[in-house]
Design a protein around this motif. Structure first.
Motif, PDB file in Angstrom:
ATOM      1  N   SER A 116      -3.686   2.926   0.679  1.00 49.67           N
ATOM      2  CA  SER A 116      -4.466   2.107  -0.349  1.00 49.67           C
ATOM      3  C   SER A 116      -6.018   2.279  -0.318  1.00 49.67           C
ATOM      4  O   SER A 116      -6.517   2.597   0.442  1.00 49.67           O
ATOM      5  CB  SER A 116      -4.291   0.513   0.263  1.00 49.67           C
ATOM      6  N   GLU A 117      -6.390   2.306  -1.598  1.00 43.88           N
ATOM      7  CA  GLU A 117      -7.708   2.459  -1.804  1.00 43.88           C
ATOM      8  C   GLU A 117      -8.328   1.199  -2.373  1.00 43.88           C
ATOM      9  O   GLU A 117      -7.860   0.236  -3.134  1.00 43.88           O
ATOM     10  CB  GLU A 117      -8.087   3.600  -2.720  1.00 43.88           C
ATOM     11  N   PRO A 118      -9.751   1.189  -2.128  1.00 46.70           N
ATOM     12  CA  PRO A 118     -10.534  -0.064  -2.722  1.00 46.70           C
ATOM     13  C   PRO A 118     -10.267  -0.352  -4.125  1.00 46.70           C
ATOM     14  O   PRO A 118     -10.181   0.868  -5.067  1.00 46.70           O
ATOM     15  CB  PRO A 118     -11.868   0.155  -2.728  1.00 46.70           C
ATOM     16  N   SER A 119      -9.946  -1.582  -4.573  1.00 41.98           N
ATOM     17  CA  SER A 119      -9.450  -1.835  -6.152  1.00 41.98           C
ATOM     18  C   SER A 119     -10.647  -2.040  -7.032  1.00 41.98           C
ATOM     19  O   SER A 119     -10.562  -2.080  -8.423  1.00 41.98           O
ATOM     20  CB  SER A 119      -8.637  -3.134  -5.919  1.00 41.98           C
ATOM     21  N   ASN A 120     -11.790  -1.881  -6.498  1.00 40.73           N
ATOM     22  CA  ASN A 120     -13.015  -2.318  -7.312  1.00 40.73           C
ATOM     23  C   ASN A 120     -13.882  -0.964  -7.863  1.00 40.73           C
ATOM     24  O   ASN A 120     -14.916  -1.027  -8.192  1.00 40.73           O
ATOM     25  CB  ASN A 120     -13.961  -3.193  -6.591  1.00 40.73           C
ATOM     26  N   ASP A 121     -12.901   0.195  -7.608  1.00 41.24           N
ATOM     27  CA  ASP A 121     -13.587   1.512  -7.724  1.00 41.24           C
ATOM     28  C   ASP A 121     -14.827   1.933  -7.146  1.00 41.24           C
ATOM     29  O   ASP A 121     -15.491   2.803  -7.680  1.00 41.24           O
ATOM     30  CB  ASP A 121     -13.977   1.439  -9.571  1.00 41.24           C
ATOM     31  N   LYS A 122     -15.114   1.351  -6.372  1.00 44.30           N
ATOM     32  CA  LYS A 122     -16.074   1.635  -5.109  1.00 44.30           C
ATOM     33  C   LYS A 122     -15.717   3.019  -4.638  1.00 44.30           C
ATOM     34  O   LYS A 122     -14.770   3.324  -4.313  1.00 44.30           O
ATOM     35  CB  LYS A 122     -16.857   0.657  -4.285  1.00 44.30           C
ATOM     36  N   SER A 123     -16.845   3.636  -4.190  1.00 45.97           N
ATOM     37  CA  SER A 123     -16.361   4.952  -3.393  1.00 45.97           C
ATOM     38  C   SER A 123     -16.048   4.608  -2.121  1.00 45.97           C
ATOM     39  O   SER A 123     -16.382   3.636  -1.589  1.00 45.97           O
ATOM     40  CB  SER A 123     -17.880   5.891  -3.503  1.00 45.97           C
ATOM     41  N   VAL A 124     -15.196   5.450  -1.634  1.00 45.19           N
ATOM     42  CA  VAL A 124     -14.799   5.252  -0.254  1.00 45.19           C
ATOM     43  C   VAL A 124     -15.479   5.493   0.908  1.00 45.19           C
ATOM     44  O   VAL A 124     -16.568   6.371   1.049  1.00 45.19           O
ATOM     45  CB  VAL A 124     -13.483   6.183   0.059  1.00 45.19           C
ATOM     46  N   ARG A 125     -15.806   4.632   1.806  1.00 44.12           N
ATOM     47  CA  ARG A 125     -16.854   4.639   2.749  1.00 44.12           C
ATOM     48  C   ARG A 125     -16.416   5.155   4.160  1.00 44.12           C
ATOM     49  O   ARG A 125     -17.141   5.406   5.162  1.00 44.12           O
ATOM     50  CB  ARG A 125     -17.645   3.290   2.986  1.00 44.12           C
ATOM     51  N   GLY A 126     -15.005   5.295   4.205  1.00 43.19           N
ATOM     52  CA  GLY A 126     -14.405   5.473   5.504  1.00 43.19           C
ATOM     53  C   GLY A 126     -12.948   5.338   5.476  1.00 43.19           C
ATOM     54  O   GLY A 126     -12.373   5.000   4.571  1.00 43.19           O
TER      55      GLY A 126
ATOM     56  N   GLY B  60     -13.228  -3.543   2.949  1.00 48.02           N
ATOM     57  CA  GLY B  60     -14.117  -3.030   3.384  1.00 48.02           C
ATOM     58  C   GLY B  60     -14.610  -1.792   2.723  1.00 48.02           C
ATOM     59  O   GLY B  60     -15.621  -0.991   3.093  1.00 48.02           O
ATOM     60  N   GLY B  61     -13.943  -1.605   1.534  1.00 46.88           N
ATOM     61  CA  GLY B  61     -14.170  -0.641   1.081  1.00 46.88           C
ATOM     62  C   GLY B  61     -13.795   0.991   1.733  1.00 46.88           C
ATOM     63  O   GLY B  61     -14.496   2.188   1.275  1.00 46.88           O
ATOM     64  N   PHE B  62     -12.589   0.821   2.117  1.00 47.40           N
ATOM     65  CA  PHE B  62     -12.098   1.817   3.092  1.00 47.40           C
ATOM     66  C   PHE B  62     -10.916   2.593   2.612  1.00 47.40           C
ATOM     67  O   PHE B  62     -10.217   1.798   1.497  1.00 47.40           O
ATOM     68  CB  PHE B  62     -11.598   1.492   4.335  1.00 47.40           C
ATOM     69  N   ARG B  63     -10.491   3.857   2.647  1.00 52.59           N
ATOM     70  CA  ARG B  63      -9.294   4.318   2.412  1.00 52.59           C
ATOM     71  C   ARG B  63      -8.520   4.039   3.501  1.00 52.59           C
ATOM     72  O   ARG B  63      -8.826   4.404   4.690  1.00 52.59           O
ATOM     73  CB  ARG B  63      -9.354   5.800   2.239  1.00 52.59           C
ATOM     74  N   VAL B  64      -7.195   3.367   3.342  1.00 51.11           N
ATOM     75  CA  VAL B  64      -6.268   2.805   4.574  1.00 51.11           C
ATOM     76  C   VAL B  64      -5.090   3.707   4.317  1.00 51.11           C
ATOM     77  O   VAL B  64      -4.274   3.695   3.319  1.00 51.11           O
ATOM     78  CB  VAL B  64      -6.068   1.515   4.303  1.00 51.11           C
TER      79      VAL B  64
END
Length: 275
Positions: free
Chosen positions: A31-41, A68-72
C-alpha cells in the motif's frame, strides 16, 4: 506458543485498496500513500496469526500508508499456514458458550490451531522474516528508512529483529520497530537483548503479556541508552489483539486502536527523522 486470545476478535468492514506483488520471493500486499505524496519510508507489517490475507491487516497497512506517507509491505511470511479466520467464531463460541458448546467446538479449534502453531514457530519462521528484511535493506531500503510493525505473532519477530545486529551494506536490518500486544516473548530476556528502539502498545487485559511483564518491558526499554531507547504505552481496558481485531462497535476499544495507530506513526516519524 499462542494464547486463546490470539484467535479471538472481530473482522472489520472495508475494502483494501493496495495491490499484491511478488517481492523478494514472497507474495506481498503493498500500500502506498493515496495522496500522491512521495514515499518517506518503508514499514513492513509482520502480522498476527491470521496472516497477510486477513482484511484487517490489509486495512491497517492502508491506514499506515495514508497517515504516515509510507510504503507499507505486508508479506506472506507464513507459507500458507495462517490461522483460518473462522477460528474467531469458534473461539468466541468456546469462551461464551456452555459446556456442550465447548465440547462441540474444541475439535475445530484444535484443527485450526495446530497447523499454525507447528509451521509458524519462531525457530522456523524467523529465518524467513529475516531473509526478507535482508533483501529489502539491500534493495528498496538502501535509501529509505525501514521499520517493522509486528502484532501478536509478529511482535516476537519484531523484537528478534531489533536484537539482530547483522549489517547489510553497513546498515541494520531495520531502523526502528513497533509492536502491538506481542505474544511468545521471553520477558525480560528478549527485551533486554534489543539494541534498536522499539515502541510497545500493550493491553491491560492480555493473557500473553501480564501487567507485571508489561511493567518490566517499560522499565527495560525506557532505561536503555538513548540510541536504543524505546517506549511502552499501556491501553486500559483493552485485551490481546486490540490493535488489529478490535470490536468497532465498542467506542472505547475502537478509539484506543486508532490511538495505537497514531503511536506507531509518531514513532516511525521520530526514528525516520521525519518529525
Amino acid at each position: 506458543m499462542s494464547c486463546p486470545d490470539c484467535f479471538k476478535g472481530s473482522t472489520h468492514e472495508g475494502q483494501p485498496r493496495g495491490k499484491v506483488i511478488e517481492l523478494h520471493g514472497l507474495q506481498t500486499y503493498v500500500s502506498e500513500p493515496s495522496n500522491d505524496k512521495s514515499v518517506r519510508g518503508i514499514i513492513v507489517i509482520i502480522p498476527d496469526a491470521f496472516g497477510w490475507e486477513f482484511v484487517n491487516n490489509r486495512i491497517l497497512a492502508d491506514h499506515y500508508a495514508d497517515k504516515g506517507g509510507f510504503r507499507v509491505y505486508l508479506p506472506e511470511f507464513m507459507g500458507g499456514h495462517a490461522a483460518p479466520v473462522w477460528m474467531m467464531d469458534t473461539f468466541k463460541a468456546i469462551s461464551t458458550g456452555g459446556i456442550l458448546s465447548k465440547l462441540y467446538n474444541a475439535p475445530s479449534a484444535i484443527y485450526g490451531m495446530v497447523p499454525f502453531v507447528y509451521y509458524n514457530r519462531p525457530g522456523r519462521s524467523y529465518p524467513v522474516v529475516k531473509s526478507f528484511f535482508h533483501a529489502l535493506r539491500k534493495a528498496e531500503g538502501a535509501d529509505l528508512p525501514v521499520g517493522a510493525a509486528g502484532f501478536c505473532w509478529g511482535g516476537k519477530h519484531t523484537v528478534l529483529l531489533a536484537a539482530d545486529e547483522e549489517l547489510v551494506d553497513g546498515k541494520r536490518l531495520l531502523d526502528a520497530g513497533f509492536t502491538g500486544h506481542p505474544s511468545m516473548l521471553s520477558v525480560p530476556a528478549d527485551v533486554e537483548a534489543m539494541t534498536l528502539p522499539v515502541s510497545f502498545a500493550l493491553a491491560e487485559n492480555d493473557m500473553a503479556v501480564s501487567i507485571q511483564q508489561a511493567e518490566q518491558i517499560k522499565q527495560i526499554v525506557e532505561g536503555k541508552p538513548e540510541a536504543q531507547r524505546g517506549e511502552a504505552v499501556m491501553y486500559k481496558g483493552c485485551g490481546h489483539g486490540f490493535c488489529i481485531r478490535a470490536d468497532a462497535t465498542k467506542d472505547d476499544v475502537a478509539k484506543q486502536a486508532a490511538e495505537a495507530e497514531d503511536q506507531c506513526i509518531r514513532w516511525f516519524n521520530k526514528h525516520f527523522g521525519l518529525s
